[in-house]
Motif scaffolding. Structure first.
Motif, PDB file in Angstrom:
ATOM      1  N   ILE A 273      -8.733  -5.902   7.112  1.00  0.00           N
ATOM      2  CA  ILE A 273      -7.462  -5.073   6.925  1.00  0.00           C
ATOM      3  C   ILE A 273      -7.085  -5.415   5.396  1.00  0.00           C
ATOM      4  O   ILE A 273      -7.646  -5.349   4.409  1.00  0.00           O
ATOM      5  CB  ILE A 273      -7.424  -4.310   7.317  1.00  0.00           C
ATOM      6  CG1 ILE A 273      -7.878  -3.565   8.740  1.00  0.00           C
ATOM      7  CG2 ILE A 273      -6.936  -2.863   6.459  1.00  0.00           C
ATOM      8  CD1 ILE A 273      -8.115  -2.699   9.289  1.00  0.00           C
TER       9      ILE A 273
ATOM     10  N   GLN B  37       1.346   2.211   6.293  1.00  0.00           N
ATOM     11  CA  GLN B  37       0.455   2.316   6.582  1.00  0.00           C
ATOM     12  C   GLN B  37       0.483   1.723   8.082  1.00  0.00           C
ATOM     13  O   GLN B  37       1.262   0.929   9.002  1.00  0.00           O
ATOM     14  CB  GLN B  37       0.436   0.932   5.491  1.00  0.00           C
ATOM     15  CG  GLN B  37      -0.964   0.501   5.789  1.00  0.00           C
ATOM     16  CD  GLN B  37      -1.640  -0.613   6.734  1.00  0.00           C
ATOM     17  OE1 GLN B  37      -0.757  -0.846   7.570  1.00  0.00           O
ATOM     18  NE2 GLN B  37      -2.994  -0.852   6.401  1.00  0.00           N
TER      19      GLN B  37
ATOM     20  N   GLN C  80       0.649  -1.144   0.094  1.00  0.00           N
ATOM     21  CA  GLN C  80       0.002  -0.332   0.164  1.00  0.00           C
ATOM     22  C   GLN C  80       0.712   1.414  -0.084  1.00  0.00           C
ATOM     23  O   GLN C  80       0.625   2.626  -0.565  1.00  0.00           O
ATOM     24  CB  GLN C  80      -0.932  -0.247   1.772  1.00  0.00           C
ATOM     25  CG  GLN C  80      -2.143  -1.066   0.959  1.00  0.00           C
ATOM     26  CD  GLN C  80      -3.010  -1.004   2.579  1.00  0.00           C
ATOM     27  OE1 GLN C  80      -3.040  -0.385   3.082  1.00  0.00           O
ATOM     28  NE2 GLN C  80      -2.613  -2.086   3.021  1.00  0.00           N
ATOM     29  N   ALA C  81       2.037   1.283   0.972  1.00  0.00           N
ATOM     30  CA  ALA C  81       2.806   2.398   0.890  1.00  0.00           C
ATOM     31  C   ALA C  81       3.262   2.714  -0.185  1.00  0.00           C
ATOM     32  O   ALA C  81       4.016   3.454  -0.455  1.00  0.00           O
ATOM     33  CB  ALA C  81       3.464   2.451   2.205  1.00  0.00           C
TER      34      ALA C  81
ATOM     35  N   ALA D 142      -9.123  -7.902   3.590  1.00  0.00           N
ATOM     36  CA  ALA D 142     -10.049  -6.367   2.210  1.00  0.00           C
ATOM     37  C   ALA D 142      -8.789  -5.776   0.612  1.00  0.00           C
ATOM     38  O   ALA D 142      -9.436  -6.059   0.297  1.00  0.00           O
ATOM     39  CB  ALA D 142     -10.777  -5.419   3.072  1.00  0.00           C
ATOM     40  N   VAL D 143      -7.723  -5.622   1.735  1.00  0.00           N
ATOM     41  CA  VAL D 143      -6.986  -4.895   0.752  1.00  0.00           C
ATOM     42  C   VAL D 143      -6.626  -6.466  -0.774  1.00  0.00           C
ATOM     43  O   VAL D 143      -6.625  -5.988  -1.838  1.00  0.00           O
ATOM     44  CB  VAL D 143      -5.360  -4.637   1.445  1.00  0.00           C
ATOM     45  CG1 VAL D 143      -4.553  -3.877  -0.087  1.00  0.00           C
ATOM     46  CG2 VAL D 143      -5.937  -2.925   2.533  1.00  0.00           C
TER      47      VAL D 143
ATOM     48  N   ALA E 147       2.330   2.088  -4.149  1.00  0.00           N
ATOM     49  CA  ALA E 147       0.912   2.605  -4.242  1.00  0.00           C
ATOM     50  C   ALA E 147       2.153   2.163  -5.763  1.00  0.00           C
ATOM     51  O   ALA E 147       1.827   0.986  -6.353  1.00  0.00           O
ATOM     52  CB  ALA E 147       0.452   3.743  -4.185  1.00  0.00           C
TER      53      ALA E 147
ATOM     54  N   PRO F 155      -6.975  -2.320  -7.204  1.00  0.00           N
ATOM     55  CA  PRO F 155      -6.764  -0.685  -6.048  1.00  0.00           C
ATOM     56  C   PRO F 155      -7.962  -0.481  -5.864  1.00  0.00           C
ATOM     57  O   PRO F 155      -7.783   0.806  -4.724  1.00  0.00           O
ATOM     58  CB  PRO F 155      -6.203  -0.152  -6.925  1.00  0.00           C
ATOM     59  CG  PRO F 155      -6.919  -0.338  -8.138  1.00  0.00           C
ATOM     60  CD  PRO F 155      -7.180  -2.519  -8.317  1.00  0.00           C
ATOM     61  N   ASN F 156      -9.048  -0.839  -5.344  1.00  0.00           N
ATOM     62  CA  ASN F 156     -10.389  -0.885  -4.480  1.00  0.00           C
ATOM     63  C   ASN F 156     -10.422  -0.516  -3.165  1.00  0.00           C
ATOM     64  O   ASN F 156      -8.995  -1.572  -3.261  1.00  0.00           O
ATOM     65  CB  ASN F 156     -11.815  -0.905  -5.800  1.00  0.00           C
ATOM     66  CG  ASN F 156     -12.976  -0.071  -4.591  1.00  0.00           C
ATOM     67  OD1 ASN F 156     -12.716   0.405  -3.547  1.00  0.00           O
ATOM     68  ND2 ASN F 156     -14.219  -0.870  -5.507  1.00  0.00           N
ATOM     69  N   ARG F 157     -11.211  -0.075  -2.283  1.00  0.00           N
ATOM     70  CA  ARG F 157     -11.580  -0.678  -0.376  1.00  0.00           C
ATOM     71  C   ARG F 157     -12.124  -0.777  -0.455  1.00  0.00           C
ATOM     72  O   ARG F 157     -13.037   0.132  -0.811  1.00  0.00           O
ATOM     73  CB  ARG F 157     -10.278   1.040  -0.129  1.00  0.00           C
ATOM     74  CG  ARG F 157      -8.777   0.512  -0.607  1.00  0.00           C
ATOM     75  CD  ARG F 157      -8.505   2.256   0.359  1.00  0.00           C
ATOM     76  NE  ARG F 157      -6.605   2.572   0.432  1.00  0.00           N
ATOM     77  CZ  ARG F 157      -5.426   1.204   0.907  1.00  0.00           C
ATOM     78  NH1 ARG F 157      -6.299   0.279   2.020  1.00  0.00           N
ATOM     79  NH2 ARG F 157      -4.573   1.241   0.847  1.00  0.00           N
ATOM     80  N   LEU F 158     -12.666  -1.772   0.164  1.00  0.00           N
ATOM     81  CA  LEU F 158     -13.784  -2.169   0.410  1.00  0.00           C
ATOM     82  C   LEU F 158     -14.086  -1.016   2.061  1.00  0.00           C
ATOM     83  O   LEU F 158     -13.325  -1.223   2.363  1.00  0.00           O
ATOM     84  CB  LEU F 158     -13.861  -3.963   0.962  1.00  0.00           C
ATOM     85  CG  LEU F 158     -12.958  -4.621   0.249  1.00  0.00           C
ATOM     86  CD1 LEU F 158     -13.477  -6.146   0.528  1.00  0.00           C
ATOM     87  CD2 LEU F 158     -14.577  -4.349  -0.993  1.00  0.00           C
ATOM     88  N   ASP F 159     -15.997  -1.338   2.119  1.00  0.00           N
ATOM     89  CA  ASP F 159     -16.212  -0.554   3.096  1.00  0.00           C
ATOM     90  C   ASP F 159     -16.388  -1.376   4.418  1.00  0.00           C
ATOM     91  O   ASP F 159     -17.258  -1.947   4.644  1.00  0.00           O
ATOM     92  CB  ASP F 159     -18.010  -0.290   2.823  1.00  0.00           C
ATOM     93  CG  ASP F 159     -17.909   1.270   3.263  1.00  0.00           C
ATOM     94  OD1 ASP F 159     -17.421   1.574   5.319  1.00  0.00           O
ATOM     95  OD2 ASP F 159     -19.015   1.751   3.480  1.00  0.00           O
ATOM     96  N   LEU F 160     -14.890  -1.205   5.496  1.00  0.00           N
ATOM     97  CA  LEU F 160     -15.160  -2.541   5.829  1.00  0.00           C
ATOM     98  C   LEU F 160     -15.481  -2.471   6.873  1.00  0.00           C
ATOM     99  O   LEU F 160     -15.256  -1.484   8.091  1.00  0.00           O
ATOM    100  CB  LEU F 160     -14.100  -3.440   5.577  1.00  0.00           C
ATOM    101  CG  LEU F 160     -13.222  -4.415   6.572  1.00  0.00           C
ATOM    102  CD1 LEU F 160     -14.281  -5.993   5.658  1.00  0.00           C
ATOM    103  CD2 LEU F 160     -11.675  -4.985   6.719  1.00  0.00           C
TER     104      LEU F 160
ATOM    105  N   SER G  21     -14.014  -2.660  10.097  1.00  0.00           N
ATOM    106  CA  SER G  21     -13.498  -3.376  11.207  1.00  0.00           C
ATOM    107  C   SER G  21     -12.981  -2.305  11.772  1.00  0.00           C
ATOM    108  O   SER G  21     -13.539  -1.254  11.998  1.00  0.00           O
ATOM    109  CB  SER G  21     -11.925  -3.295  10.088  1.00  0.00           C
ATOM    110  OG  SER G  21     -11.710  -1.867   9.930  1.00  0.00           O
TER     111      SER G  21
ATOM    112  N   SER H 208      -3.188   0.697  10.656  1.00  0.00           N
ATOM    113  CA  SER H 208      -3.933   0.222  11.279  1.00  0.00           C
ATOM    114  C   SER H 208      -4.180   0.094  12.073  1.00  0.00           C
ATOM    115  O   SER H 208      -2.760  -1.266  13.140  1.00  0.00           O
ATOM    116  CB  SER H 208      -4.653  -1.118  10.253  1.00  0.00           C
ATOM    117  OG  SER H 208      -3.875  -2.205  11.056  1.00  0.00           O
TER     118      SER H 208
END
Lengths: 413, 413
Positions: free
Chosen positions: A288, A280, A178-179, A291-292, A181, A297-302, A304, A282
């Protein structure tokens, strides 16, 4: 020197960005009854139509597998152990879910129409099926770190041939993923994996001599399986993650490092050549990174647990102590020496941890067994070619035999 | 409600990604003798051919401006103050650099062939020139926060019409910009700006009553101009940054927050809807956000101070205390009320801080002046239309007059 320069992840990131439509993804969940499997099912149950489950697998826990298969509406459920087939069949009666069993069925688990494989089987047992996924051009969401530790060059080559994407599920590698990208590798100066330091972070060697399996499996921040918990307590887990990072990301070992961070909030950091660092963070919640891995590259509405830094009040950082935790040093040395040493390190560690968990080896002897196996294997091994998965599995078996002998000798001593 | 939903930054990010070739960028450095200007010159001096400087400007320090203009090989050098023209001309004699002076010359500073404007002028003085840059389709690297605090809707509209990109240079907004990378706005749940808390973070109100200008300009982590240092000590700086963030990024005020972080290492954080948080960290070095602004999406190989977390050992976080630091509350309230209130807050604060720095207003009265001006302006103001830069500057002047009156009354009291 950057032996894994065309590493998986950069290709993976590129491929993933174009391959992943924001629609449905058909899953195979390998190791569905384990920690990763259950968390994956927890995540996808929030998005009922988005991640249809084609198949779930387990080793032999037919009752739990059947329950999970029903919960997610899987089409097939597979136990690796033939002996569990009858039980699985009976648990699934009337569900419409097809029961299967055995090694061949496990290999077929990842055939079409699966497009994303969640590889949550711990240890070398997960190697062959994950390799098949990497060879099939699927997205391989990889929670099994042994795949890349024991067979990075093979996985890399397979993914390159097939166009498979490998997405890391380990929280630290997911953080780096993620970092990073979509940054170009040449912009990156350093990659840092954090380590909680485990339950014995502040203990002396003398104190660690008293550690029992029960003590070692109590991880301060994460709820994990017994084997990974012990690896976390010895820091071997972080050593294996370093090796995995070298396979996943296109950076030489000298750009990878480990930072002790007891709170396990910052999971990984990427340092750029302008001095900027992207991290990153959390709450410790495996859902998490899962889900990533499922949505990037979308992100779920989780739903968490959310991070609250003012509530945490402070984050601590320290250098790892390689004297008290020699397993980390062994892993760093294996990484410098190459894929064979990484394989030996991993197999010897699995055997030693198994002996420790069965109270047949003291805690501090785990690293000693690994060190001795590395040394003996180095001088006397016959198979050094790792050009097929069979080579890897054969060498792995040889190392295990040797490691078993070493453990028994330690026990006898 | 998201009144600034089509905010600058998202368009800016998009535009920037396609517009910025990894080649040469021709700069105008506005406020070259200030902190941002000098740091910009420090950055570009590492890349001699990459950032040719068309023009440098200053208010009236002809000697220093001439020295900097020679150092970077600028084509033109402009002082705002006509009275400094003769000195500038003599300092530049024989250099081939064209000396200019006055308001009209300042406005012409940002004409072609400039393609990137570093707007480092502090306060409302920087408004008109920066607006011209935003209207000209250039990349506006914006260190002047008053532009967006006083005139966000105008800047947004100008950038939309012209295709200009606005890249934040403030360390906190640069952090958010980097942590957002290319994420879609709907994936973002929260944006957090950190605040050191300033030199009086742990002080009681009684202690703060004794603060002198000299004490207030000693910032614990950053070397900054006097005005910003005072704003940092009152937390008004963070309030202005919140307002700026609401203009830069497409998120409503309820998704923006402030976190006290005394070490100024984590500059900003973006929370995503899966619970993952991406943060940007660095040693406190203004050259880093400047380099990001100049090179994004590339990254310069900058000899900035590197972050060493194990050496720092710990990072602390806390909620801001709005009782001891009412300026933050005033800014949050102004942000909720809209652009006019933000303008009034900013202008009243500039006047109050100026009085404080000239020892004509006690430290704790700064926020009281701002509160009173906001209240009085609310009930009695005539000009509420801010549809042109003239409206903004007229209103600004009215507010300043009122604020001056209020300051004098406090002084008299």
């Amino acid at each position: 020197m950057m032996p894994m320069a065309q590493a998986l992840s950069v290709d993976g990131i590129e491929t993933l960005n174009t391959a992943v439509a924001p629609g449905e993804r058909r899953l195979a969940i390998l190791g569905a009854t384990g920690t990763i499997g259950r968390n994956t099912i927890d995540v996808i149950s929030c998005f009922p139509d988005r991640f249809p489950v084609e198949v779930v697998t387990a080793n032999r826990n037919a009752a739990q597998l059947a329950k999970l298969a029903r919960a997610v509406g899987a089409k097939r459920a597979i136990v690796a152990d033939d002996a569990a087939y009858a039980a699985l069949k009976s648990y699934l009666a009337g569900s419409g879910i097809v029961p299967e069993a055995g090694a061949a069925a496990m290999c077929d688990a990842i055939s079409a129409p699966v497009d994303t494989v969640m590889a949550g089987i711990v240890g070398t047992a997960g190697l062959e099926t994950a390799y098949r996924a990497a060879s099939s051009g699927m997205t391989l969401a990889l929670a099994n770190k042994e795949c890349l530790v024991a067979a990075a060059p093979l996985f890399r080559a397979a993914a390159e041939r097939s166009g498979a994407s490998i997405v890391p599920i380990d929280s630290e590698h997911s953080a780096v993923f993620q970092a990073l990208a979509r940054a170009e590798p040449e912009m990156v100066e350093s990659v840092t994996l954090t380590a909680s330091g485990g339950p014995f972070r502040t203990w002396s060697r003398a104190q660690m001599a008293t550690v029992t399996p029960r003590m070692a499996v109590q991880h301060p921040n994460w709820s994990m399986g017994a084997k990974i918990s012990v690896d976390s307590a010895t820091l071997m887990n972080k050593g294996l993650e370093l090796i995995e990072a070298a396979a996943l990301f296109p950076f030489a070992a000298d750009r990878l490092s480990v930072l002790i961070h007891p709170q396990s909030i910052v999971h990984g950091l990427v340092g750029y050549r302008d001095g900027s660092v992207i991290a990153q963070l959390s709450a410790p919640d495996m859902r998490i990174p899962i889900a990533v891995g499922l949505a990037w590259p979308n992100r779920l509405d989780l739903p968490s647990k959310r991070l609250d830094l003012s509530d945490l009040a402070r984050l601590d950082f320290d250098e790892p102590d390689r004297e008290r935790f020699p397993a980390l040093r062994l892993a760093e040395s294996a990484l410098a020496q190459g894929p064979l040493h990484c394989l030996v390190l991993n197999a010897a560690n699995e055997v030693a941890v198994d002996h420790f968990l069965r109270a047949k080896l003291p805690f501090l002897k785990i690293a000693e067994v690994v060190a001795e196996v590395l040394e003996r294997f180095d001088s006397g091994a016959s198979i050094k070619d790792l050009s097929t998965i069979s080579d890897v599995l054969n060498t792995d078996e040889n190392v295990r035999k040797l490691a078993g002998d070493v453990c028994r000798r330690f026990l006898g001593a």
